[in-house]
Design a protein around this motif. Structure first.
Motif, PDB file in Angstrom:
ATOM      1  N   LEU A 113       0.817  -1.215   0.000  1.00 21.29           N
ATOM      2  CA  LEU A 113       0.000   0.000   0.000  1.00 21.29           C
ATOM      3  C   LEU A 113       0.851   1.265   0.000  1.00 21.29           C
ATOM      4  CD1 LEU A 113      -2.689  -1.064   2.629  1.00 21.29           C
ATOM      5  CD2 LEU A 113      -2.932  -1.028   0.136  1.00 21.29           C
ATOM      6  N   LEU A 114       2.065   1.174   0.541  1.00 20.70           N
ATOM      7  CA  LEU A 114       2.984   2.308   0.602  1.00 20.70           C
ATOM      8  C   LEU A 114       4.318   1.891  -0.022  1.00 20.70           C
ATOM      9  CD1 LEU A 114       2.519   3.798   4.212  1.00 20.70           C
ATOM     10  CD2 LEU A 114       1.832   4.846   2.049  1.00 20.70           C
ATOM     11  N   PRO A 115       4.564   2.250  -1.262  1.00 17.87           N
ATOM     12  CA  PRO A 115       5.863   1.901  -1.857  1.00 17.87           C
ATOM     13  C   PRO A 115       6.989   2.528  -1.052  1.00 17.87           C
ATOM     14  CG  PRO A 115       4.327   2.721  -3.518  1.00 17.87           C
ATOM     15  CD  PRO A 115       3.705   3.001  -2.186  1.00 17.87           C
ATOM     16  N   PRO A 116       8.080   1.797  -0.818  1.00 17.88           N
ATOM     17  CA  PRO A 116       9.202   2.390  -0.088  1.00 17.88           C
ATOM     18  C   PRO A 116       9.787   3.563  -0.863  1.00 17.88           C
ATOM     19  CG  PRO A 116       9.831   0.283  -1.067  1.00 17.88           C
ATOM     20  CD  PRO A 116       8.352   0.417  -1.251  1.00 17.88           C
ATOM     21  N   LEU A 117      10.294   4.537  -0.122  1.00 17.11           N
ATOM     22  CA  LEU A 117      10.871   5.735  -0.738  1.00 17.11           C
ATOM     23  C   LEU A 117      12.255   5.462  -1.311  1.00 17.11           C
ATOM     24  CD1 LEU A 117       9.853   8.281   2.052  1.00 17.11           C
ATOM     25  CD2 LEU A 117       8.640   7.753  -0.068  1.00 17.11           C
ATOM     26  N   GLY A 118      12.834   4.339  -0.909  1.00 19.29           N
ATOM     27  CA  GLY A 118      14.139   3.942  -1.419  1.00 19.29           C
ATOM     28  C   GLY A 118      14.383   2.486  -1.093  1.00 19.29           C
ATOM     29  N   GLY A 119      15.414   1.906  -1.688  1.00 17.96           N
ATOM     30  CA  GLY A 119      15.729   0.509  -1.433  1.00 17.96           C
ATOM     31  C   GLY A 119      14.814  -0.441  -2.180  1.00 17.96           C
ATOM     32  N   ARG A 120      14.825  -1.708  -1.729  1.00 16.12           N
ATOM     33  CA  ARG A 120      14.080  -2.748  -2.440  1.00 16.12           C
ATOM     34  C   ARG A 120      13.085  -3.450  -1.508  1.00 16.12           C
ATOM     35  NH1 ARG A 120      19.210  -3.994  -3.490  1.00 16.12           N
ATOM     36  NH2 ARG A 120      19.058  -6.057  -2.563  1.00 16.12           N
ATOM     37  N   LEU A 121      11.954  -3.809  -2.085  1.00  8.32           N
ATOM     38  CA  LEU A 121      10.920  -4.585  -1.409  1.00  8.32           C
ATOM     39  C   LEU A 121      10.577  -5.750  -2.314  1.00  8.32           C
ATOM     40  CD1 LEU A 121       8.612  -5.105   0.648  1.00  8.32           C
ATOM     41  CD2 LEU A 121       7.250  -3.428  -0.613  1.00  8.32           C
ATOM     42  N   SER A 122      10.679  -6.979  -1.784  1.00  9.20           N
ATOM     43  CA  SER A 122      10.434  -8.141  -2.642  1.00  9.20           C
ATOM     44  C   SER A 122       9.600  -9.196  -1.945  1.00  9.20           C
ATOM     45  CB  SER A 122      11.759  -8.748  -3.113  1.00  9.20           C
ATOM     46  OG  SER A 122      12.495  -9.266  -2.016  1.00  9.20           O
ATOM     47  N   GLN A 123       9.000 -10.030  -2.773  1.00  4.07           N
ATOM     48  CA  GLN A 123       8.184 -11.160  -2.342  1.00  4.07           C
ATOM     49  C   GLN A 123       8.707 -12.395  -3.064  1.00  4.07           C
ATOM     50  OE1 GLN A 123       3.781 -10.796  -2.412  1.00  4.07           O
ATOM     51  NE2 GLN A 123       3.782 -12.438  -3.932  1.00  4.07           N
ATOM     52  N   ASP A 124       9.227 -13.342  -2.294  1.00  4.66           N
ATOM     53  CA  ASP A 124       9.840 -14.532  -2.888  1.00  4.66           C
ATOM     54  C   ASP A 124      10.895 -14.159  -3.928  1.00  4.66           C
ATOM     55  OD1 ASP A 124       8.350 -16.196  -1.283  1.00  4.66           O
ATOM     56  OD2 ASP A 124       6.869 -16.693  -2.824  1.00  4.66           O
ATOM     57  N   GLY A 125      11.638 -13.075  -3.650  1.00  4.08           N
ATOM     58  CA  GLY A 125      12.734 -12.671  -4.523  1.00  4.08           C
ATOM     59  C   GLY A 125      12.336 -11.810  -5.698  1.00  4.08           C
ATOM     60  N   GLU A 126      11.025 -11.606  -5.906  1.00  2.56           N
ATOM     61  CA  GLU A 126      10.549 -10.775  -7.007  1.00  2.56           C
ATOM     62  C   GLU A 126      10.048  -9.443  -6.464  1.00  2.56           C
ATOM     63  OE1 GLU A 126      10.800 -11.574 -10.178  1.00  2.56           O
ATOM     64  OE2 GLU A 126      11.722 -13.500  -9.626  1.00  2.56           O
ATOM     65  N   PRO A 127      10.164  -8.345  -7.233  1.00  4.94           N
ATOM     66  CA  PRO A 127       9.713  -7.041  -6.745  1.00  4.94           C
ATOM     67  C   PRO A 127       8.244  -7.066  -6.317  1.00  4.94           C
ATOM     68  CG  PRO A 127      11.009  -6.775  -8.754  1.00  4.94           C
ATOM     69  CD  PRO A 127      10.781  -8.252  -8.586  1.00  4.94           C
ATOM     70  N   LEU A 128       7.962  -6.472  -5.167  1.00 12.41           N
ATOM     71  CA  LEU A 128       6.595  -6.344  -4.672  1.00 12.41           C
ATOM     72  C   LEU A 128       6.162  -4.917  -4.990  1.00 12.41           C
ATOM     73  CD1 LEU A 128       5.386  -7.533  -1.146  1.00 12.41           C
ATOM     74  CD2 LEU A 128       4.479  -5.501  -2.265  1.00 12.41           C
TER      75      LEU A 128
END
Length: 259
Positions: free
Chosen positions: A69-84
């Protein structure tokens, strides 16, 4: 007491169907208002990670980031190694407010997301009935939300969240408004209904004892700081409060609330 590694393995024997949720150098927050900085956190498939910290430290922001619901302002967010990159049906959210539609019965509330997902009527009826029975509301299925207690509404919300068979359940102080006895019962119920699902759980709470009962690990947040993540010595064991290691962790967690 020592910090655990942020990368953990799933609890022994847990079915391998939960999501791995990973933040790497992430900056959760809203544009112009970062809450946490350079956050590295790995939530293992099938584990229950509880999150505690003082008001304003970013607990709910972290949860909404993991929900997409809130994309991070920086860095990476992933689910099972794929971008969330946004919300998805395999990640269910449970809030403190039950958010049930007041004009729909408990069964109707549980069926609604299944209908939106395209499930056939007979199957969604059967699944809703099964979930209601699992949370002890089988005989309340035809009641409207205002006709049942707060604890029963939370049971219905839990049934609705799990009816879609999510691979991760993200919970934002879901039992915070309940009295102590009902809250304890809901904790036990949550453990019971999660058993065998393999779902990953991130559970935000301001209650340290709740965090130490439910969590395989607990993330201790302080305002503006990277969380310290510690393994819970004896999760889901009511007698663990007398264990020296648990008592030590409880003191540490309580201290984090005042930081």
């Amino acid at each position: 007491m020592t910090d655990t590694e942020l990368t953990a393995t799933a609890p022994a024997g847990a079915p391998a169907r939960g999501l791995r949720l990973t933040l790497a150098g992430a900056v959760p927050g809203r544009p112009g208002a970062p809450v946490l900085h350079s956050l590295d956190l790995d939530v293992a498939p099938g584990e229950i990670l509880t999150v505690v910290g003082p008001s304003g430290c970013g607990k709910s922001t972290l949860l909404r980031t993991l929900a997409g619901l809130l994309p991070p302002l920086g860095g990476r967010l992933s689910q099972d190694g794929e971008p969330l990159t946004g919300p998805a049906a395999d990640r269910a959210l449970v809030f403190q407010e039950d958010a049930l539609l007041p004009w729909r019965t408990l069964r109707g509330n549980i069926e609604l997301p299944l209908a939106i997902g395209g499930l056939a009527r007979a199957e969604r009826r059967a699944r809703a009935a099964g979930r209601l029975a699992r949370v002890g509301l089988g005989e309340q299925a035809a009641r409207l939300p205002h006709q049942v207690s707060g604890g029963q509404r939370q049971r219905a919300q839990l049934a609705r969240a799990l009816a879609g068979r999510p691979r991760a359940v993200l919970m934002d102080e879901p039992f915070g408004a309940l009295d102590a006895r009902t809250r304890s019962g809901m904790q036990e119920l949550l453990v019971e209904v999660l058993r065998g699902t393999g779902a990953t759980v991130v559970f935000v709470t301001h209650d340290v004892d709740e965090a130490l009962f439910l969590g395989d690990r607990v993330a201790l947040l302080g305002t503006g700081r990277t969380p310290r993540v510690v393994r819970v010595p004896r999760p889901r064991d009511r007698a663990a409060h007398a264990d020296p290691a648990t008592a030590d962790l409880r003191r540490t967690a309580l201290a984090s609330l005042s930081s």
